[in-house]
Design a protein around this motif. Structure first.
Motif, PDB file in Angstrom:
ATOM      1  N   LEU A   1       5.883 -15.092  53.330  1.00 54.25           N
ATOM      2  CA  LEU A   1       6.179 -15.933  54.421  1.00 54.25           C
ATOM      3  C   LEU A   1       7.569 -16.017  54.800  1.00 54.25           C
ATOM      4  O   LEU A   1       8.400 -16.296  53.867  1.00 54.25           O
ATOM      5  N   SER A   2       8.077 -16.374  55.948  1.00 53.77           N
ATOM      6  CA  SER A   2       9.214 -16.611  56.379  1.00 53.77           C
ATOM      7  C   SER A   2       9.410 -17.892  57.171  1.00 53.77           C
ATOM      8  O   SER A   2       8.214 -18.042  58.092  1.00 53.77           O
ATOM      9  N   CYS A   3      10.385 -18.506  57.161  1.00 58.27           N
ATOM     10  CA  CYS A   3      10.523 -19.395  58.048  1.00 58.27           C
ATOM     11  C   CYS A   3      12.031 -19.669  58.585  1.00 58.27           C
ATOM     12  O   CYS A   3      12.802 -19.723  57.741  1.00 58.27           O
ATOM     13  N   VAL A   4      12.203 -19.194  59.941  1.00 63.21           N
ATOM     14  CA  VAL A   4      13.627 -19.239  60.503  1.00 63.21           C
ATOM     15  C   VAL A   4      14.067 -20.423  61.287  1.00 63.21           C
ATOM     16  O   VAL A   4      13.266 -20.882  61.991  1.00 63.21           O
ATOM     17  N   ALA A   5      15.058 -21.062  60.704  1.00 62.14           N
ATOM     18  CA  ALA A   5      15.534 -22.136  61.386  1.00 62.14           C
ATOM     19  C   ALA A   5      16.542 -21.774  62.413  1.00 62.14           C
ATOM     20  O   ALA A   5      17.478 -20.924  62.414  1.00 62.14           O
ATOM     21  N   SER A   6      16.488 -22.660  63.424  1.00 65.13           N
ATOM     22  CA  SER A   6      17.397 -22.566  64.619  1.00 65.13           C
ATOM     23  C   SER A   6      18.774 -23.085  64.260  1.00 65.13           C
ATOM     24  O   SER A   6      19.976 -22.755  64.844  1.00 65.13           O
ATOM     25  N   GLY A   7      18.772 -23.902  63.132  1.00 63.79           N
ATOM     26  CA  GLY A   7      20.038 -24.689  62.524  1.00 63.79           C
ATOM     27  C   GLY A   7      20.354 -23.926  61.353  1.00 63.79           C
ATOM     28  O   GLY A   7      19.777 -22.926  60.828  1.00 63.79           O
ATOM     29  N   ARG A   8      21.470 -24.249  60.619  1.00 61.98           N
ATOM     30  CA  ARG A   8      21.935 -23.871  59.279  1.00 61.98           C
ATOM     31  C   ARG A   8      20.958 -24.508  58.153  1.00 61.98           C
ATOM     32  O   ARG A   8      20.977 -25.470  57.889  1.00 61.98           O
ATOM     33  N   THR A   9      20.492 -23.355  57.539  1.00 61.44           N
ATOM     34  CA  THR A   9      19.690 -23.634  56.150  1.00 61.44           C
ATOM     35  C   THR A   9      20.494 -24.388  55.416  1.00 61.44           C
ATOM     36  O   THR A   9      20.125 -25.218  54.438  1.00 61.44           O
ATOM     37  N   SER A  10      21.724 -24.002  55.253  1.00 62.53           N
ATOM     38  CA  SER A  10      22.670 -24.409  54.169  1.00 62.53           C
ATOM     39  C   SER A  10      22.956 -26.007  54.515  1.00 62.53           C
ATOM     40  O   SER A  10      23.371 -26.600  53.593  1.00 62.53           O
ATOM     41  N   SER A  11      22.860 -26.483  55.790  1.00 60.58           N
ATOM     42  CA  SER A  11      22.790 -27.747  55.803  1.00 60.58           C
ATOM     43  C   SER A  11      21.688 -28.908  55.329  1.00 60.58           C
ATOM     44  O   SER A  11      21.999 -30.062  55.438  1.00 60.58           O
TER      45      SER A  11
ATOM     46  N   LYS B   1      20.904 -15.923  56.799  1.00 55.48           N
ATOM     47  CA  LYS B   1      19.776 -15.593  57.981  1.00 55.48           C
ATOM     48  C   LYS B   1      19.169 -16.972  58.349  1.00 55.48           C
ATOM     49  O   LYS B   1      18.309 -16.867  59.090  1.00 55.48           O
ATOM     50  N   ASN B   2      19.504 -18.077  58.068  1.00 57.36           N
ATOM     51  CA  ASN B   2      18.781 -19.251  58.144  1.00 57.36           C
ATOM     52  C   ASN B   2      17.524 -19.202  58.039  1.00 57.36           C
ATOM     53  O   ASN B   2      16.673 -19.615  58.887  1.00 57.36           O
ATOM     54  N   THR B   3      16.960 -18.655  56.968  1.00 56.89           N
ATOM     55  CA  THR B   3      15.562 -18.327  56.668  1.00 56.89           C
ATOM     56  C   THR B   3      14.960 -18.745  55.304  1.00 56.89           C
ATOM     57  O   THR B   3      15.799 -18.521  54.179  1.00 56.89           O
ATOM     58  N   LEU B   4      14.125 -19.436  55.171  1.00 55.48           N
ATOM     59  CA  LEU B   4      13.492 -19.781  53.982  1.00 55.48           C
ATOM     60  C   LEU B   4      11.883 -18.762  53.893  1.00 55.48           C
ATOM     61  O   LEU B   4      11.703 -18.584  54.881  1.00 55.48           O
ATOM     62  N   TYR B   5      12.033 -18.220  52.473  1.00 51.45           N
ATOM     63  CA  TYR B   5      10.774 -17.614  52.474  1.00 51.45           C
ATOM     64  C   TYR B   5       9.950 -18.118  51.219  1.00 51.45           C
ATOM     65  O   TYR B   5      10.429 -18.997  50.412  1.00 51.45           O
ATOM     66  N   LEU B   6       8.488 -17.617  51.331  1.00 52.69           N
ATOM     67  CA  LEU B   6       7.844 -17.686  50.122  1.00 52.69           C
ATOM     68  C   LEU B   6       6.978 -16.486  49.697  1.00 52.69           C
ATOM     69  O   LEU B   6       6.085 -16.106  50.647  1.00 52.69           O
ATOM     70  N   GLN B   7       7.279 -15.940  48.740  1.00 57.93           N
ATOM     71  CA  GLN B   7       6.958 -14.639  48.220  1.00 57.93           C
ATOM     72  C   GLN B   7       5.587 -15.189  47.553  1.00 57.93           C
ATOM     73  O   GLN B   7       5.473 -15.996  46.424  1.00 57.93           O
ATOM     74  N   MET B   8       4.297 -14.884  47.999  1.00 60.65           N
ATOM     75  CA  MET B   8       3.118 -15.044  47.482  1.00 60.65           C
ATOM     76  C   MET B   8       2.621 -13.864  46.665  1.00 60.65           C
ATOM     77  O   MET B   8       2.121 -13.064  47.356  1.00 60.65           O
TER      78      MET B   8
ATOM     79  N   VAL C   1      -3.290 -23.224  56.258  1.00 59.82           N
ATOM     80  CA  VAL C   1      -2.118 -22.790  56.891  1.00 59.82           C
ATOM     81  C   VAL C   1      -1.015 -23.140  56.340  1.00 59.82           C
ATOM     82  O   VAL C   1      -1.097 -24.672  55.804  1.00 59.82           O
ATOM     83  N   TYR C   2      -0.028 -22.609  56.363  1.00 60.75           N
ATOM     84  CA  TYR C   2       1.343 -22.991  55.456  1.00 60.75           C
ATOM     85  C   TYR C   2       2.418 -23.190  56.547  1.00 60.75           C
ATOM     86  O   TYR C   2       2.498 -22.579  57.664  1.00 60.75           O
ATOM     87  N   TYR C   3       2.971 -24.433  56.193  1.00 60.92           N
ATOM     88  CA  TYR C   3       4.225 -25.134  57.193  1.00 60.92           C
ATOM     89  C   TYR C   3       5.250 -24.981  56.165  1.00 60.92           C
ATOM     90  O   TYR C   3       5.242 -25.202  55.121  1.00 60.92           O
ATOM     91  N   CYS C   4       6.641 -24.864  56.849  1.00 64.55           N
ATOM     92  CA  CYS C   4       7.636 -25.174  55.999  1.00 64.55           C
ATOM     93  C   CYS C   4       8.239 -26.580  56.908  1.00 64.55           C
ATOM     94  O   CYS C   4       8.105 -27.021  57.913  1.00 64.55           O
ATOM     95  N   GLY C   5       8.879 -27.269  56.093  1.00 67.07           N
ATOM     96  CA  GLY C   5       9.506 -28.442  56.444  1.00 67.07           C
ATOM     97  C   GLY C   5      11.187 -28.734  55.917  1.00 67.07           C
ATOM     98  O   GLY C   5      11.233 -28.110  55.056  1.00 67.07           O
TER      99      GLY C   5
END
Length: 118
Positions: free
Chosen positions: A20-30, A76-83, A93-97
């Motif tokens: 799974l990928s979760c792309v953020a429009s803002g900086r994930t580093s923040s 890439k401002n992206t969070l992943y979940l390797q399952m 249903v998987y959600y990122c927060g």
């Protein structure tokens, strides 16, 4: 306003894998932390895994330890979940927060469906 968009869900047989990928429009580093949750039909939303900005420390719910891996690519401002080794009980249903600071979650994605057949 930050937007989170999940993708990568789908139908897979038991024992299979998805990322799974979760792309953020803002900086994930923040973000103080980014987290994956899931919600199965008729059940409450539950915590799956989180990754904190400091030291990139991670935590998992017991049922996914050793099978799921959370990671973040700040470039890439992206969070992943390797399952891996998926089970029918992972169907949800998987959600990122995302959190700006400790406490309530500031931003949520719309969710992506994961279905694991037996």
């Amino acid at each position: 306003q930050v937007q989170l968009v999940e993708s990568g869900g789908g139908l897979v047989q038991a024992g299979g894998s998805l990322r799974l990928s979760c792309v953020a429009s803002g900086r994930t580093s923040s973000f103080y932390a980014m987290t994956w949750f899931r919600q199965a039909p008729g059940k409450e939303r539950e915590f799956v895994a989180t990754i904190w900005r400091v030291s990139e420390t991670t935590a998992y719910t017991d049922s996914v330890k050793g099978r799921f891996t959370i990671s973040r690519d700040n470039a890439k401002n992206t969070l992943y979940l390797q399952m891996n080794m998926l089970k029918p009980e992972d169907t949800a249903v998987y959600y990122c927060g995302a959190q700006i600071k400790p406490g309530t979650f500031d931003f949520w994605g719309q969710g992506t469906q994961v279905t694991v057949s037996s």
